[in-house]
Design an enzyme around this catalytic site. Sequence first.
Site, PDB file in Angstrom:
ATOM      1  N   CYS B   2       0.826  -1.216   0.000  1.00 36.54           N
ATOM      2  CA  CYS B   2       0.000   0.000   0.000  1.00 36.54           C
ATOM      3  C   CYS B   2       0.861   1.267   0.000  1.00 36.54           C
ATOM      4  CB  CYS B   2      -0.939   0.070   1.197  1.00 36.54           C
ATOM      5  SG  CYS B   2      -1.893  -1.411   1.466  1.00 36.54           S
ATOM      6  N   ARG B  27       3.351   0.789  -5.476  1.00 34.49           N
ATOM      7  CA  ARG B  27       3.276   0.118  -4.180  1.00 34.49           C
ATOM      8  C   ARG B  27       2.040  -0.766  -4.052  1.00 34.49           C
ATOM      9  NH1 ARG B  27       6.683   2.080  -0.370  1.00 34.49           N
ATOM     10  NH2 ARG B  27       5.360   1.257   1.269  1.00 34.49           N
ATOM     11  N   TRP B  74      -2.611  -2.658  -1.812  1.00 30.99           N
ATOM     12  CA  TRP B  74      -2.196  -4.000  -2.229  1.00 30.99           C
ATOM     13  C   TRP B  74      -2.805  -4.941  -1.202  1.00 30.99           C
ATOM     14  CZ3 TRP B  74       0.675  -8.169  -0.344  1.00 30.99           C
ATOM     15  CH2 TRP B  74       1.061  -9.106  -1.298  1.00 30.99           C
ATOM     16  N   ASN B 100      -0.914   1.874   5.962  1.00 30.49           N
ATOM     17  CA  ASN B 100      -0.051   0.941   5.244  1.00 30.49           C
ATOM     18  C   ASN B 100       0.609   0.046   6.281  1.00 30.49           C
ATOM     19  OD1 ASN B 100       1.857  -0.342   3.611  1.00 30.49           O
ATOM     20  ND2 ASN B 100       3.326   1.355   3.814  1.00 30.49           N
ATOM     21  N   GLY B 101       0.438  -1.267   6.129  1.00 32.46           N
ATOM     22  CA  GLY B 101       1.023  -2.188   7.103  1.00 32.46           C
ATOM     23  C   GLY B 101       0.033  -3.289   7.435  1.00 32.46           C
ATOM     24  N   GLU B 481      17.867 -15.700 -11.650  1.00 33.44           N
ATOM     25  CA  GLU B 481      17.346 -14.342 -11.823  1.00 33.44           C
ATOM     26  C   GLU B 481      16.560 -14.221 -13.128  1.00 33.44           C
ATOM     27  OE1 GLU B 481      16.656 -11.786 -10.303  1.00 33.44           O
ATOM     28  OE2 GLU B 481      16.589 -10.159 -11.755  1.00 33.44           O
ATOM     29  N   LYS B 485      12.613 -13.045 -13.512  1.00 33.12           N
ATOM     30  CA  LYS B 485      12.164 -11.957 -14.390  1.00 33.12           C
ATOM     31  C   LYS B 485      11.038 -12.439 -15.308  1.00 33.12           C
ATOM     32  CE  LYS B 485      13.790  -9.667 -12.631  1.00 33.12           C
ATOM     33  NZ  LYS B 485      13.839  -8.791 -11.560  1.00 33.12           N
ATOM     34  N   GLU B 488       7.796 -12.904 -13.300  1.00 37.79           N
ATOM     35  CA  GLU B 488       7.184 -11.643 -12.880  1.00 37.79           C
ATOM     36  C   GLU B 488       6.519 -10.930 -14.044  1.00 37.79           C
ATOM     37  OE1 GLU B 488       9.800  -9.694  -9.330  1.00 37.79           O
ATOM     38  OE2 GLU B 488      10.806  -9.813 -11.269  1.00 37.79           O
ATOM     39  N   HIS B 504      18.481 -35.699 -11.476  1.00 32.74           N
ATOM     40  CA  HIS B 504      17.989 -36.136 -10.169  1.00 32.74           C
ATOM     41  C   HIS B 504      16.512 -35.814  -9.984  1.00 32.74           C
ATOM     42  CE1 HIS B 504      21.909 -37.434  -8.803  1.00 32.74           C
ATOM     43  NE2 HIS B 504      22.388 -36.392  -9.435  1.00 32.74           N
ATOM     44  N   LYS B 603       5.917  -2.891  -5.724  1.00 34.11           N
ATOM     45  CA  LYS B 603       7.348  -2.610  -5.849  1.00 34.11           C
ATOM     46  C   LYS B 603       8.126  -2.920  -4.577  1.00 34.11           C
ATOM     47  CE  LYS B 603      11.113  -1.077  -7.723  1.00 34.11           C
ATOM     48  NZ  LYS B 603      11.757  -2.014  -8.653  1.00 34.11           N
TER      49      LYS B 603
END
Lengths: 608, 608
Positions: B2, B27, B74, B100-101, B481, B485, B488, B504, B603
């Site tokens: 948020c 956010r 969010w 926010n939290g 990485e 990417k 996402e 394996h 973000k």
Amino acid sequence: MCGIVGYVGNKDASEVLISGLSRLEYRGYDSAGISVLHDGELTVKKAAGRLKNLEEKLQEEKVHGHMGIGHTRWATHGAPLDKNSHPHNSNNGKISVVHNGIIENYMEVKERLQGLGYVFYSDTDTEVIPNLVDYYYSGNLLEAVKKAAADLKGSYALGVMALNEPDKIVATRKDSPLVVGVGDKEYFIASDVPAVLNYTKSFVYLNDGEFAELCKDSLQFFNQDGEQIEREVTEITWSAESAEKGGYAHFTIKEIYEQPKALKDTMTGRIVPGKKVKLDDIHITKEMLEDYSRIYIIACGTAYNAGLIGKVAIENLARIPVEVDVASEFRYRNPIIDAKTLVIVISQSGETADTLAVSREAQKFGARVIAITNVVGSSIAREADDVFYTWAGPEIGVASTKAYLTMLVAIYSIGIYFAELLGTQQESYLENLKKELLTLPEKVASIIADTTRIEHFADKIHTEKDVFFLGRGLDYQIAVEASLKLKELSYIHSEAYPGGELKHGSIALIEDDITVIASLTQRDLLEKMQSNIKEVVSRGAKVMAITFEDNHDVEHFSDEVIIIPNTMDLIAPILAVVPLQLLAYYVALYKGLDVDKPRNLAKSVTVE
Amino acid sequence: MCGIVGYVGNKDASEVLISGLSRLEYRGYDSAGISVLHDGELTVKKAAGRLKNLEEKLQEEKVHGHMGIGHTRWATHGAPLDKNSHPHNSNNGKISVVHNGIIENYMEVKERLQGLGYVFYSDTDTEVIPNLVDYYYSGNLLEAVKKAAADLKGSYALGVMALNEPDKIVATRKDSPLVVGVGDKEYFIASDVPAVLNYTKSFVYLNDGEFAELCKDSLQFFNQDGEQIEREVTEITWSAESAEKGGYAHFTIKEIYEQPKALKDTMTGRIVPGKKVKLDDIHITKEMLEDYSRIYIIACGTAYNAGLIGKVAIENLARIPVEVDVASEFRYRNPIIDAKTLVIVISQSGETADTLAVSREAQKFGARVIAITNVVGSSIAREADDVFYTWAGPEIGVASTKAYLTMLVAIYSIGIYFAELLGTQQESYLENLKKELLTLPEKVASIIADTTRIEHFADKIHTEKDVFFLGRGLDYQIAVEASLKLKELSYIHSEAYPGGELKHGSIALIEDDITVIASLTQRDLLEKMQSNIKEVVSRGAKVMAITFEDNHDVEHFSDEVIIIPNTMDLIAPILAVVPLQLLAYYVALYKGLDVDKPRNLAKSVTVE
């Protein structure tokens, strides 16, 4: 990978070879073949695919003889086609070879032989071997094989026959397993003991660089310099039947059901209430332990997943920093190892090539090595300083189940053993932990006694393409193993995430109706984990949760709940993994897949 | 997650709030809302989905006033619906709150307030706050917020208004970020600086437990005990434009193209040929370093992936054992930390909740903490003992690109710095490494100068459901990485495997036409990696390989090859990741997805 077998004696060689290969199929099943000395020729019969294809072929094109070699293949160089199947003969048909391993310099050898007029018909690395032996051959097969072996780089277990020397097989190995079976006027070679256990119980474990010459009436061993040597014969106490399916549809489900016994066996005499943990083959003192600044646990695949739990267990119990790594990564990254390092290697077969290489390398740098393995006398067991044998019995299903669970017993036992040496934990706590461990066989039995809900859920998800596993703390390590099982058995693309990492990227994959399987066995993390479940539920995921009897909250936001008996958090993985093994099994069944032999996989990875 | 914003002054509050929220959407963007003191009421307007929905609503239902608070959400508790959107008012409409939290004890507080007759309409944790403030309110908003805050457990940044005290906002924070913007007879609150950078460049960073009282003509700060305190005003030198898209279609591609500059900026003055590495904000001496028995690198998401490379770099350069872990796992597993431990935390925003918690915990146990972060003055930067600021500039795209690349510069710089202190490497080697690092901005520029092949490959694979990445050594960390990417940005289920681990288990997933992307930048591992590629090719996979100019072998068995300039193996990740970032971007474009704001993601993860 691959499995090899060889026979010389008075029986019908084809029958012995097919029998042996049928017990080696777990090492690969891309193709199978045999070469038998028949009608004055080294007659090769091979067929791509499962062994039954070869058997059908042999029904029509029978070969008879008293000497032969056989092979079951797991493709590394060249696709699984007839032309790439073993055995391979030399151009002139006079030398026949089966090979398990990888010849690293085969391109170089091939070019050299091509310069000498040899022609190659396959894409394999192996095909250079019969021609190279032929090139060196001048009437003495042993000499020719020795010279050829000196030219080869890489790993190999070889069985070689020459047309001009009937009733003789020459065998040698480097970094790939090979045993010699000793019968009455008959001898065998095989990648492992069970292959010919119905014919003999006496075996010699060939060492790297040694040669065996098997004739109908004699068996001789030679070292690298060609000197004859004596080798000890080991008597095997396993029964061949113990590696059979019993009444189950598959080895995998049989082995899942054997877990209570495997757990109990592995704890027997080691974990006893009121006594300190007793590990006969581990000789580490308090002083030595205090000197180790860190521990590496190194393994591959499922054994690596056991290592992940080992890290948590040993760090918590003994307060020594532990790092876990996969063997194929660890060995090439110039790791920091010295005499202050203790290395624990884990391998069911005791022959995993990368793990064995790490063990050797670590010893070279002065580190002490503890092996956790299921196979007595395996290379990793023989070379380690200390050994913990998991007494799970032979594991045939390619996806490891009972071996994994007993590996967990091994690491908990070692953790408690270290804690007792160092005095890092209250005695009463360790006593409770031991008592609780001893209840787990019973509790696992209660989980597998009723699989209705698991089968129902397996039915629901068996058409899924993607499944996600979630957990925090040890529940994450449980998720990692559960995900690997589902992948191996059902070919569903599953992946495990730590609950707290979801928001850092992977949650982008969560959409309506996606299946998420959450493990909730760690009491301190329940609330945080439930928050993570809500995050995926609010984005449309269907959730199956695994949790313990006392936790009733999770029912409110999960579509399915699988309950496991209460236990202590640290050892909960031994219980929580079991329903997830069953889930993977039943999903594979609903999909109609070959549970015991998943595509592309082999049981024991003896190449890098 | 948020984002919150607040305004009191002479401008039209709605406009300021919408402008601020538009810069905070990174956010979270599940819903947005504002509360404005309008016509003698705290008028709330909210809309689920992107901010534009709220803007459209405000076109029809205008609200005017000179004071207000706003929120972009969010979802954590409760689905992204209107009723769960912020701001939330108290039952009597007299108190309005943005938050926010996460309030951990909200159930408990809710039951208490229900007992007092309060009614709840949403599924959120936040709704307890306005009612709790209302309960304590007796004419002094600051006092009421202070009392309410004392009852709350969890994390929060709060903006609160009371109907009876027009022209006043009270703000406070605990474990969630909040800044106060200082204008001329106008004041602002915001989750971060860029939100209101077009109105002011003067900011106060509120500390945990502090309160701010913003009136049109005054700004006062108070500590937890209610004592008035002085707070320093920081002048921001960023321009608001520097956070805009420039000529690019998306922030993400703009930021990929900014990488040469970001790399260069981050090395400036730190890496200079012929000189030792100079790190102004790191104050570690040779003696201190010799005393550290191990280093932990702790982070989340992409920053964690940078940490994986940090382990290899620091172990190789400085020969100190390094362990990498995700923050949400590390903090709950009773890790072994003491004064002999050095902890490196990495966070682009410097506000990542789990990473911040680890940093605090580690300091409590006596460990020294180095922060690598992109945000000057962020919580993590302020609390760490040492800081390495990546000078990447603001990163708006949710999927981190330029921040990641500069994190790699940070860890290489720290690795060389340690090696120079300890003398663990030849000076000439370190000198070469520095010179080579300085060439990388140019080399990255050459990669992004022509994206034709990458776009072509992106087009080919954009309809895939599953993609696998393979690598050995640092190529595995590159694969990890690259896979994140792709996940996402494109929502394709991709996963990275170490080449040697395939056999394996995971190779069971390889079937005809599956896409495998292999990274081959590590010269010592090329042959082994090529063997792994052959294994998947022989099972039908289509392979795209990333390799350096000098390696021509790989063309023979790959369907596509992307070439990167030659460099030293250790720093190859800085180059190899770039084409894979571009690949993920173009795949998302071909799929028509919202590149800058992938679904479900935000973000900066300032909740646990």
